[in-house]
Design a protein around this motif. Structure first.
Motif, PDB file in Angstrom:
ATOM      1  N   ILE A  46       0.854  -1.180   0.000  1.00 37.51           N
ATOM      2  CA  ILE A  46       0.000   0.000   0.000  1.00 37.51           C
ATOM      3  C   ILE A  46       0.896   1.238   0.000  1.00 37.51           C
ATOM      4  N   GLY A  47       0.380   2.377  -0.482  1.00 39.76           N
ATOM      5  CA  GLY A  47       1.169   3.600  -0.571  1.00 39.76           C
ATOM      6  C   GLY A  47       1.099   4.454   0.682  1.00 39.76           C
ATOM      7  N   PRO A  48       1.806   5.580   0.713  1.00 32.73           N
ATOM      8  CA  PRO A  48       1.850   6.452   1.897  1.00 32.73           C
ATOM      9  C   PRO A  48       0.490   7.056   2.260  1.00 32.73           C
ATOM     10  N   LYS A  49      -0.331   7.419   1.254  1.00 28.20           N
ATOM     11  CA  LYS A  49      -1.666   7.934   1.563  1.00 28.20           C
ATOM     12  C   LYS A  49      -2.526   6.848   2.200  1.00 28.20           C
ATOM     13  N   ALA A  50      -2.384   5.635   1.706  1.00 27.81           N
ATOM     14  CA  ALA A  50      -3.159   4.516   2.241  1.00 27.81           C
ATOM     15  C   ALA A  50      -2.772   4.230   3.691  1.00 27.81           C
ATOM     16  N   ILE A  51      -1.500   4.369   4.002  1.00 26.12           N
ATOM     17  CA  ILE A  51      -1.054   4.151   5.382  1.00 26.12           C
ATOM     18  C   ILE A  51      -1.784   5.111   6.324  1.00 26.12           C
ATOM     19  N   GLU A  52      -1.819   6.390   5.939  1.00 29.68           N
ATOM     20  CA  GLU A  52      -2.523   7.387   6.759  1.00 29.68           C
ATOM     21  C   GLU A  52      -4.025   7.119   6.774  1.00 29.68           C
ATOM     22  N   GLN A  53      -4.554   6.702   5.629  1.00 27.64           N
ATOM     23  CA  GLN A  53      -5.979   6.360   5.514  1.00 27.64           C
ATOM     24  C   GLN A  53      -6.344   5.230   6.485  1.00 27.64           C
ATOM     25  N   PHE A  54      -5.511   4.188   6.527  1.00 31.17           N
ATOM     26  CA  PHE A  54      -5.782   3.045   7.392  1.00 31.17           C
ATOM     27  C   PHE A  54      -5.628   3.426   8.868  1.00 31.17           C
ATOM     28  N   LYS A  55      -4.638   4.259   9.175  1.00 29.34           N
ATOM     29  CA  LYS A  55      -4.462   4.712  10.560  1.00 29.34           C
ATOM     30  C   LYS A  55      -5.703   5.463  11.041  1.00 29.34           C
ATOM     31  N   LYS A  56      -6.220   6.318  10.173  1.00 25.39           N
ATOM     32  CA  LYS A  56      -7.411   7.089  10.528  1.00 25.39           C
ATOM     33  C   LYS A  56      -8.613   6.164  10.739  1.00 25.39           C
ATOM     34  N   ALA A  57      -8.722   5.149   9.886  1.00 26.80           N
ATOM     35  CA  ALA A  57      -9.834   4.205   9.999  1.00 26.80           C
ATOM     36  C   ALA A  57      -9.774   3.410  11.306  1.00 26.80           C
ATOM     37  N   LYS A 101      11.759  -3.227   0.774  1.00 26.66           N
ATOM     38  CA  LYS A 101      11.175  -2.088   0.060  1.00 26.66           C
ATOM     39  C   LYS A 101       9.644  -2.072   0.140  1.00 26.66           C
ATOM     40  N   PHE A 102       9.057  -3.233   0.408  1.00 23.28           N
ATOM     41  CA  PHE A 102       7.597  -3.338   0.365  1.00 23.28           C
ATOM     42  C   PHE A 102       7.016  -3.768   1.715  1.00 23.28           C
ATOM     43  N   ALA A 103       7.719  -3.423   2.781  1.00 23.93           N
ATOM     44  CA  ALA A 103       7.285  -3.802   4.129  1.00 23.93           C
ATOM     45  C   ALA A 103       6.646  -2.643   4.891  1.00 23.93           C
ATOM     46  N   ALA A 104       6.766  -1.423   4.371  1.00 20.85           N
ATOM     47  CA  ALA A 104       6.329  -0.234   5.118  1.00 20.85           C
ATOM     48  C   ALA A 104       4.853  -0.281   5.494  1.00 20.85           C
ATOM     49  N   GLY A 105       4.008  -0.685   4.563  1.00 21.64           N
ATOM     50  CA  GLY A 105       2.574  -0.713   4.829  1.00 21.64           C
ATOM     51  C   GLY A 105       2.221  -1.696   5.930  1.00 21.64           C
ATOM     52  N   THR A 106       2.779  -2.898   5.844  1.00 17.25           N
ATOM     53  CA  THR A 106       2.498  -3.931   6.841  1.00 17.25           C
ATOM     54  C   THR A 106       2.994  -3.516   8.217  1.00 17.25           C
TER      55      THR A 106
END
Length: 503
Positions: free
Chosen positions: A398-409, A429-434
């Motif tokens: 998931i991207g950086p906006k999605a990370i913030e989106q999920f945190k808010k949810a 490289k692809f672990a940030a979202g998880t």
């Protein structure tokens, strides 16, 4: 229930009586330990003949009258339900369910003194080429139940599988290294049996003193184990009084050591580890503190269909991540590049989205995606909107906006269940979202939320992030966790004795 009993009776009695071929046989105790709708019952067959001509006809046809006799359900008072340390029924999230199973803490500790107790544990630990244990988590998780029963004066017989042996005993799948590590953890001798059944094993079990423990050799050295073979189950139960299942990771398997043995012992209990899994996965999820937010990830929607459907019945919000989101995106007409898509599940994605709307559940998909030009830890990356992933690029996180989106949810959630990673977290490289989701869930735990990591890759993710001890509960089961969340009955749980709570 009557129709279910009738169906079982026809199948069971028909096979046994036809095999006997004795028209004037005495009363037959056909089969015991059967269950339907949570009720354990036995079948008894009585020859249907007398002095009349019609009875003589019945005799000639080898007819029987069959009685289904329910066994007595053990009833425990709230006082009896006070477990070790004073934790009573009211403190166990799942305990108010009508189908709650009897745990070892539900009965007086003295119940186990002098009894031979068969514990099915999950000791399936990884070994290196030198046959050294590389991760003893499962052994340590089994210790509380073992210690409790040993301290109660039980004679403990411990069983497990290890690996997937194909053709009988293999040294590389022996549980001998486990006995050594377990002895270290228990700080006492752990006797080791060279087999799991047979005269030598029976003698070792018969020779146990109160407070002693015997570890049996790998039960999967016998093919009969996974077939839940009746005779093999009887052999495992030889000289055993009580059965305790503490192996949640295999509770979804109807094997001899997880289910079959239960029909040939006096009482059947859940161990501490199994009970904790049921408390959280069946209790906290079935009757959650709200708001309840479920997070479902993983590569394919097909493997999580039933879980998502079940969670849409219980959750206030369902957050989706991982490879499955691209099937949802494509079903909405978005460009997904070369991302993983299950084209035969596009209609399913549409249906699940409609179902969420119908039930008033917020179904949340990521606003943006971290895409890669190939599936490789060193791939080139770019952030793309969820509607337009370029041709030749695939979403791996998931991207950086999605990370913030999920945190808010997740803000304000009182119960959180997470099953499935947000991306290919094995690649840095692809672990940030998880990892961001794991950190947010850990934060919520500190704020008093009940947080449950539902097995599989999610467990690996929180352990890799160093946050496993920050969660309310990290499940030890992969397939078992999924099946329980789907609402399925687990064979290794169904065979345990039911508690009837008396006010």
């Amino acid at each position: 229930m009557a129709s279910a009993v009738q169906a079982i009776a026809v199948a069971s009695v028909g096979s046994i009586i036809s095999a006997s071929r004795v028209a004037a046989a005495p009363e037959l105790n056909v089969q015991s330990g059967l269950r339907t709708n949570g009720v354990r019952f036995s079948l008894r067959a009585v020859p249907f003949f007398g002095s009349t001509s019609s009875s003589r006809s019945a005799r000639k046809q080898n007819l029987y009258t069959v009685y289904a006799e329910a066994q007595k359900t053990e009833t425990l008072s709230p006082t009896a339900l006070q477990g070790e340390g004073g934790k009573g029924d009211g403190e166990s999230p799942a305990s108010k369910a009508s189908d709650r199973k009897v745990s070892i803490a539900d009965v007086p500790k003295s119940e186990f003194e002098g009894k031979t107790v068969f514990i099915r544990a999950d000791l399936n630990v990884p070994l290196n080429k030198e046959r050294e244990i590389t991760d003893d988590t499962r052994i340590r998780a089994s210790v509380p139940t073992i210690e409790y029963l040993l301290a109660a004066g039980a004679k403990v017989v411990l069983a497990s599988h290890l690996g997937r042996p194909k053709s009988g005993p293999e040294e590389k799948f022996s549980l001998k290294p486990v006995s050594v590590r377990l002895a270290d953890l228990l700080k006492k001798e752990v006797k080791f049996a060279p087999d799991c059944i047979g005269p030598e094993v029976e003698a070792l079990i018969g020779g146990l003193k109160n407070g002693e423990i015997l570890l049996l050799e790998n039960v999967r050295f016998y093919k009969e184990e996974e077939k839940n073979d009746l005779e093999f189950s009887k052999k495992l139960a030889k000289n055993i009084d009580y059965f305790v299942n503490d192996a949640f990771g295999t509770a979804h398997r109807a094997h001899s050591s997880t289910a079959g043995i239960a029909d040939f012992v006096t009482k059947r209990f859940a161990g501490f580890l199994l009970q904790k899994e049921l408390d959280y996965l069946a209790g906290a999820v079935q009757k959650p503190a709200r708001p309840f937010v479920a997070i479902v990830g993983g590569s394919k929607v097909s493997s999580k269909i039933t879980v998502i459907e079940s969670l849409l019945d219980k959750s206030d919000k369902v957050i989706l991540g991982g490879g499955m989101v691209f099937t949802f995106f494509k079903s909405q007409g978005y460009s997904v590049g070369s991302s993983l898509v299950e084209d035969d599940k596009l209609d399913l994605a549409v249906r699940l989205s409609a179902l969420a709307k119908e039930k008033g559940v917020e179904l949340i998909l990521p606003e943006d995606i971290l895409a890669a030009d190939k599936f490789d830890p060193e791939a080139n990356t770019q952030v793309s909107a969820n509607t337009s992933i370029p041709d030749g690029w695939m979403g791996l996180d998931i991207g950086p906006k999605a990370i913030e989106q999920f945190k808010k949810a997740l803000e304000g959630a009182k119960t959180v269940l997470w099953n499935g990673p947000m991306g290919v977290f094995e690649f840095e490289k692809f672990a940030a979202g998880t990892f961001a989701v794991a950190e947010e869930i850990a934060k919520l735990t500190g704020e008093g939320a009940i947080t449950i990591i539902g097995g599989g890759d999610s467990v690996a993710a929180v352990e890799k992030a160093g946050l496993a001890d920050k969660m309310s509960h990290v499940s030890t089961g992969g397939g078992a966790s999924l099946e329980l969340l789907e609402g399925k009955v687990l064979p290794g749980v169904a065979v345990l004795d039911d508690v009837e709570i008396v006010a």
